[in-house]
Design an enzyme around this catalytic site. Sequence first.
Site, mmCIF file in Angstrom:
data_model
loop_
_atom_site.group_PDB
_atom_site.id
_atom_site.type_symbol
_atom_site.label_atom_id
_atom_site.label_comp_id
_atom_site.label_asym_id
_atom_site.label_seq_id
_atom_site.Cartn_x
_atom_site.Cartn_y
_atom_site.Cartn_z
ATOM 1 N N LYS A 63 0.848 -1.215 0.000
ATOM 2 C CA LYS A 63 0.000 0.000 0.000
ATOM 3 C C LYS A 63 0.876 1.256 0.000
ATOM 4 O O LYS A 63 0.787 2.105 0.895
ATOM 5 C CB LYS A 63 -0.952 0.015 1.187
ATOM 6 N N LEU A 64 1.712 1.389 -1.018
ATOM 7 C CA LEU A 64 2.648 2.513 -1.086
ATOM 8 C C LEU A 64 1.893 3.837 -1.229
ATOM 9 O O LEU A 64 0.921 3.935 -1.981
ATOM 10 C CB LEU A 64 3.614 2.324 -2.255
ATOM 11 N N ASP A 66 3.272 7.910 -1.036
ATOM 12 C CA ASP A 66 4.280 8.926 -0.704
ATOM 13 C C ASP A 66 4.429 9.828 -1.926
ATOM 14 O O ASP A 66 3.692 9.673 -2.911
ATOM 15 C CB ASP A 66 5.608 8.235 -0.334
ATOM 16 N N GLN A 193 -13.950 -7.856 9.932
ATOM 17 C CA GLN A 193 -14.533 -7.531 8.629
ATOM 18 C C GLN A 193 -15.977 -7.097 8.857
ATOM 19 O O GLN A 193 -16.768 -7.844 9.435
ATOM 20 C CB GLN A 193 -14.512 -8.758 7.696
HETATM 21 O O1 C5P Z 1 -10.222 -10.951 7.271
HETATM 22 P P1 C5P Z 1 -9.181 -11.730 6.495
HETATM 23 O O2 C5P Z 1 -8.228 -12.458 7.391
HETATM 24 O O3 C5P Z 1 -9.767 -12.606 5.407
HETATM 25 O O4 C5P Z 1 -8.339 -10.588 5.786
HETATM 26 C C1 C5P Z 1 -7.690 -10.742 4.564
HETATM 27 C C2 C5P Z 1 -7.168 -9.401 4.100
HETATM 28 O O5 C5P Z 1 -8.267 -8.496 4.008
HETATM 29 C C3 C5P Z 1 -6.188 -8.727 5.070
HETATM 30 O O6 C5P Z 1 -4.863 -9.078 4.751
HETATM 31 C C4 C5P Z 1 -6.439 -7.248 4.826
HETATM 32 O O7 C5P Z 1 -5.600 -6.750 3.799
HETATM 33 C C5 C5P Z 1 -7.852 -7.193 4.337
HETATM 34 N N1 C5P Z 1 -8.767 -6.687 5.371
HETATM 35 C C6 C5P Z 1 -9.564 -5.613 5.074
HETATM 36 N N2 C5P Z 1 -10.436 -5.114 6.023
HETATM 37 C C7 C5P Z 1 -10.525 -5.661 7.242
HETATM 38 C C8 C5P Z 1 -9.730 -6.786 7.569
HETATM 39 C C9 C5P Z 1 -8.837 -7.279 6.596
HETATM 40 O O8 C5P Z 1 -9.502 -5.102 3.963
HETATM 41 N N3 C5P Z 1 -11.370 -5.155 8.123
#
Ligand code: C5P
Length: 230
Positions: A63-64, A66, A193
């Site tokens: 997630k660069l 800058d 999530q």
């Molecule tokens: O929840 P899970 O373990 O399947 O997460 C997989 C990927 O989803 C994580 O590596 C993260 O990049 C992304 N994620 C997200 N939002 C969240 C939790 C995880 O976008 N609330």
Amino acid sequence: MSLNKTIVALDQMTIEEIENFLSLPENTLETVKIGLELFVKHGPELVIKIHNQFKKKIFLDLKLHDIPITVSRAIYSLKDLPIDFLTVHLSGGEEMLKSALLEARKSIPNCKIMGVSFLTSLEAKDLNSLFGITNPEVAFLRLFQMANKTKIDGVICSPQEIVLLKKDFPNLLAITPGIRFIDEIKAEITQDQKRVSTPQEAINLGADYIVIGRSLTQTKNLRQRLLELT
Ligand code: C5P
């Protein structure tokens, strides 16, 4: 159906746990996601090891974000690593995206550059208080338009935004996290999530790839979970 479109996220795991997980004979997953947590600790050696030893494709989720030259130099530092996907923040702006893409095509030519829209941890109220966004859909569309204009390969978006993306920009790849299996949704095992879809729902919405983490890395029965993805 979605097995070859599944990217497994290796978060919150030690090297030993990763090795054990990737050594399971039933682990036929093609692509792994290495995030900041692992890359900051173990660096390019881990990317090379997972690629060489376990023959996996790599999604490097850095997630660069800058100024353009810094992002471009960071990508130059990844030169020749076996990376198939790399993330940058769309909110870094047009010049940053162009600069990232230009360097990536030279240094890691087989790597797809994927733009992160808004972090899923931001809710509508955060978008409003941070950026004055009253209509998140319009804000997402602006980011997608910029992704399209700069000709990066695709975007990372939640299941909710796939339709919005694909309606206007079917050429942009969509990689979608926020996936849970149907029994987990019924049992409300969604951890942090907030809005989730099943693998099939996300694919039906138009996701080109889905990212699944803990539902695969912490399951007691990977074989069964992978069967559900076939
Ligand atoms: O929840 P899970 O373990 O399947 O997460 C997989 C990927 O989803 C994580 O590596 C993260 O990049 C992304 N994620 C997200 N939002 C969240 C939790 C995880 O976008 N609330």
